[in-house]
Design a protein around this motif. Structure first.
Motif, mmCIF file in Angstrom:
data_model
loop_
_atom_site.group_PDB
_atom_site.id
_atom_site.type_symbol
_atom_site.label_atom_id
_atom_site.label_comp_id
_atom_site.label_asym_id
_atom_site.label_seq_id
_atom_site.Cartn_x
_atom_site.Cartn_y
_atom_site.Cartn_z
ATOM 1 N N ASN A 150 52.568 31.365 59.813
ATOM 2 C CA ASN A 150 51.785 32.549 59.476
ATOM 3 C C ASN A 150 50.740 32.782 60.564
ATOM 4 N N ILE A 151 51.068 33.585 61.530
ATOM 5 C CA ILE A 151 50.086 33.962 62.544
ATOM 6 C C ILE A 151 50.106 35.475 62.687
ATOM 7 N N GLY A 152 48.947 36.023 63.036
ATOM 8 C CA GLY A 152 48.835 37.460 63.163
ATOM 9 C C GLY A 152 49.298 37.967 64.515
ATOM 10 N N GLU A 153 49.239 39.260 64.665
ATOM 11 C CA GLU A 153 49.644 39.892 65.912
ATOM 12 C C GLU A 153 48.580 39.666 66.990
ATOM 13 N N ILE B 68 43.273 39.117 68.625
ATOM 14 C CA ILE B 68 44.144 38.400 67.688
ATOM 15 C C ILE B 68 43.755 38.815 66.274
ATOM 16 N N PHE B 69 44.757 39.192 65.478
ATOM 17 C CA PHE B 69 44.534 39.663 64.118
ATOM 18 C C PHE B 69 44.890 38.582 63.105
ATOM 19 N N ASP C 214 47.478 38.248 57.611
ATOM 20 C CA ASP C 214 47.593 39.186 56.501
ATOM 21 C C ASP C 214 46.729 40.424 56.754
ATOM 22 N N PHE C 215 46.648 40.810 58.008
ATOM 23 C CA PHE C 215 45.806 41.931 58.407
ATOM 24 C C PHE C 215 46.098 43.188 57.586
ATOM 25 N N ASN C 216 45.018 43.790 57.095
ATOM 26 C CA ASN C 216 45.109 45.025 56.324
ATOM 27 C C ASN C 216 44.244 46.073 57.020
ATOM 28 N N PRO C 217 44.842 47.112 57.606
ATOM 29 C CA PRO C 217 44.065 48.100 58.374
ATOM 30 C C PRO C 217 43.038 48.847 57.544
ATOM 31 N N GLY D 178 40.209 35.056 58.384
ATOM 32 C CA GLY D 178 39.754 36.404 58.074
ATOM 33 C C GLY D 178 38.955 37.064 59.174
ATOM 34 N N PHE D 179 39.145 36.598 60.433
ATOM 35 C CA PHE D 179 38.407 37.148 61.555
ATOM 36 C C PHE D 179 39.339 37.864 62.532
#
Length: 724
Positions: A456-459, A478-479, A482-485, A523-524
């Motif tokens: 589980n890694i962000g974009e 780095i996002f 579970d990034f939510n725009p 969450g950063f």
């Protein structure tokens, strides 16, 4: 409306997909990071006299690829070699060893401390020498059975018959055969063998005039102190000379390098026939460098080859590269035209021609078998891509061989017909390719898996921004996984910002450290920008900070700050900053010179006052405190303590002999006197960098300092700090 619907659809799809993957832990990202690396081959290389590529896969086989037929076969190398090893009484091997090719295409490898060669056709095993690999600073020439090593600051040589000879006895203040000038100017070793192995050049460093600095050892009771010689900016520096030891006569001859004894000697190398030794001699102001040739038998200077000067600084980093079988020709690297470029010279100091143009050369790869073409790696202007090039030595015609974005590392076949390419491009799987350089046709022969895809890694995103003067700057974001725009995220800006470093390149993960993805998953948004003053972008990009460290860098970092805080998914009131070493200096500077912009900061191993940093590095970029008092005053973090608002954590290793512990201790004392609250943590047994298992502790501490839960814990201690 459709655009927002699509964003939310992508968000929920991403959440579902990520839910099926493993959680990336801090332990995995640090001590287990090797398991997250893409699959690869072991030491791929071309045969010495044939267009056949050999490589291993960490098993019992040796593989060979024929580019003409586009075919790979394998050799059961372990089963082939082990009977010969066992018969000769050497340790057998379990997998294909690391190897190189000898002049007749024989495999050269180690079995324990024994350096051996093995002919795969005749099955003949030959002992080259015994290499006492556990000795400190072991060095050897191409000639077998001769070694040098360091012990108790003295220099020793092991001769061909096994006799160990003390060349020079060291002491507390005088050191032989070790790297000098605090490993600036490209220096990484202190011994230099002649091509024939009958002479050994070595550094002698006298530190007796340098002030000692205490490094405490807390692991013993009572604590003890180890003293080092630490030359600070504007103070006395050590004296270095170069000796030459003749193995046949036992005589030591010192080169007659005249001038200021506090000058710097670097780029040491021998003529290809061993008749001369070359040295770059830099004055202490570092704005004048002479490149000289010396007679190793008498120590006399034979001639000055050429001189380089610059109103800011000169910084020669690389010894000459001689054209094989042409003892009168060498290639010099120089930044005199604003880029690290290649120049063809005669040994009498005559420059024949420039070989590279408007690219930042990183290293020379080699030559073709006729020694008429040189191959090298370089970075094009205003890019973060790495390519490889060829230049005809006789005409100067240059060709860019690799194509497309990314980091392309070339390995050229013996005749220059083929190149083995290792391709590492952001957003793509690593690949190995073979390029036919005569037809510019490419064959992909291996595509690596990507273990990070299982977690589980962000974009990650690369952006290009513009500095106040129009200079292109590169940034990385780095996002969270579970990034939510639709949400507003806090940001941690990770900063370095100093010379000889680049944080972002067009490669896997945009060069991000793996632990940053763990931070993002808390969450950063994790943001990084390479400001002016950092490397691989040419001299004008790098030396713009001369005499004013901190000013330009802060301006550029604030360009990044404005960019990231303008994004709709960022909460501009919740931005933290973290960096180490020069990045620690930048962290404190941003926190105090841009008051109210950052809500929290973590500064590791920070330079707080450039007066207390080492001579070579500091005086190159700042001149001496006596020459540039205003620059040192403006750069000092002490002058901005009054503007500190918000929580700041300083971290330091008590064994730090690079950025001494006193840097942060004096800063803490100054904060106390000014009534400013700061947090502090020390790693008692670590030097400048915290490594190993303890690095997990370090990064967790950094993460915790930025997490909301920290506030709750501090409320219990009757100190409320609303961080994020």
């Amino acid at each position: 409306m459709k655009r927002y619907i699509l964003l939310f659809v992508l968000f929920f799809m991403s959440f579902y997909i990520h839910g099926q993957k493993d959680i990336l832990t801090l332990e995995k990202s640090i001590t287990g990071v090797w398991s997250l690396m893409p699959s690869s081959w072991s030491n791929p290389q071309w045969a010495k006299n044939a267009n056949i590529l050999y490589y291993g896969k960490r098993n019992k086989y040796l593989y060979r690829y024929n580019p003409t037929k586009n075919r790979t076969d394998s050799i059961a190398l372990v089963d082939m070699i082990n009977p010969s090893l066992k018969k000769a009484g050497y340790d057998t091997i379990k997998s294909t060893p690391g190897f190189t090719f000898g002049p007749k295409n024989e495999l050269v490898f180690y079995s324990g401390e024994h350096k051996l060669s093995f002919d795969m056709a005749s099955k003949k095993l030959v002992k080259i020498n015994n290499a006492p690999r556990k000795l400190s600073l072991l060095d050897s020439p191409e000639t077998p059975f001769v070694f040098s090593f360091s012990k108790d600051d003295g220099l020793y040589v092991i001769k061909a018959k096994g006799d160990t000879v003390l060349v020079a006895q060291g002491s507390d203040s005088i050191v032989y055969g070790q790297s000098v000038h605090r490993e600036e100017f490209g220096i990484s070793k202190g011994t230099f063998w002649s091509p024939t192995g009958d002479k050994l050049a070595f550094y002698r460093m006298d530190q007796s005039m340098v002030e000692q600095y205490p490094i405490p050892n807390w692991e013993v009771i009572p604590a003890k102190v180890r003293h080092i010689y630490y030359p600070m900016a504007g103070r006395k520096s050590h004296h270095v000379t170069l000796g030459v030891y003749d193995l046949n006569t036992g005589k030591i001859t010192y080169l007659n390098t005249k001038g200021d004894p506090e000058h710097y000697l670097t780029n040491v190398c021998w003529a290809s026939d061993g008749s001369e030794i070359y040295v770059a001699e830099i004055n202490r102001n570092q704005n004048h460098t002479e490149f000289n040739a010396y007679n190793p038998n008498t120590g006399h200077k034979i001639r000055k080859l050429y001189t380089e000067t610059h109103p800011k600084y000169t910084e020669p980093l690389t010894p000459y590269t001689f054209i094989p079988n042409q003892s009168q020709l060498f290639i010099a690297e120089s930044k005199r035209d604003g880029w690290n470029s290649l120049y063809l010279y005669k040994t009498d100091g005559t420059m024949i021609r420039k070989l590279s143009h408007r690219v930042e050369v990183t290293n020379i790869i080699g030559f073709n078998n006729k020694n008429t073409v040189v191959y090298y790696q370089a970075i094009l202007p205003n890019t973060i891509d790495l390519h490889y090039f060829s230049t005809d030595i006789t005409t100067g015609k240059t060709t860019q061989l690799s194509q497309g974005p990314g980091q392309h590392i070339g390995n050229i076949s013996f005749d220059g017909k083929y190149a083995f390419e290792s391709n590492n491009t952001f957003g793509e799987h690593n690949q190995y390719r073979v390029r036919d350089l005569t037809k510019n046709k490419v064959q992909t022969i291996f595509t690596a898996n990507e273990p990070m895809e299982n977690f589980n890694i962000g974009e990650t995103r690369i952006d290009s921004l513009t500095a106040e003067d129009g200079t292109l700057l590169f940034a990385r974001t780095i996002f969270p996984y579970d990034f939510n725009p639709a949400k507003k995220y806090p940001v941690v800006i990770y900063v370095y910002g100093g010379p000889h470093a680049q944080m972002i390149s067009n490669r896997r993960n945009a060069q991000a450290q793996t632990w940053m993805y763990v931070l993002a998953n808390e969450g950063f948004i994790v943001f990084t920008l390479d400001n002016r003053g950092s490397s691989n972008r040419g001299m004008q990009f790098e030396n713009v900070t001369h005499r004013r460290m901190g000013d330009i860098e802060i301006n550029d970092q604030m360009i990044g700050y404005k960019f990231i805080t303008s994004q709709p998914y960022v909460n501009p009131d919740r931005v933290g900053v973290h960096g180490w070493s020069y990045g620690g200096f930048m962290t404190i500077s941003l926190m105090t010179r841009q008051p109210g912009k950052f809500y929290a900061a973590v500064a590791g191993g920070p330079v707080t006052d450039w007066h207390m940093y080492e001579v070579m590095y500091t005086e190159r970029y700042m001149d001496t405190p006596q020459q540039n008092p205003e620059g040192y005053k403006n750069a000092s973090t002490f002058n901005y303590i009054d503007q500190l608002s918000g929580p700041m954590l300083l971290i330091h290793g008590a064994q730090d002999d690079v950025v001494i512990w006193q840097q942060s201790m004096r800063y803490i004392e100054a904060c106390i006197k000014k009534g400013k609250q700061v947090d502090y943590f020390v790693y008692p047994s670590h030097p400048h960098n915290v490594s190993g298992k303890d690095r997990i502790h370090l990064i967790q501490k950094v993460i915790d300092y930025f997490k909301p839960g920290l506030c709750i814990r501090k409320i219990k201690n009757i100190r409320c700090c609303i961080y994020f």
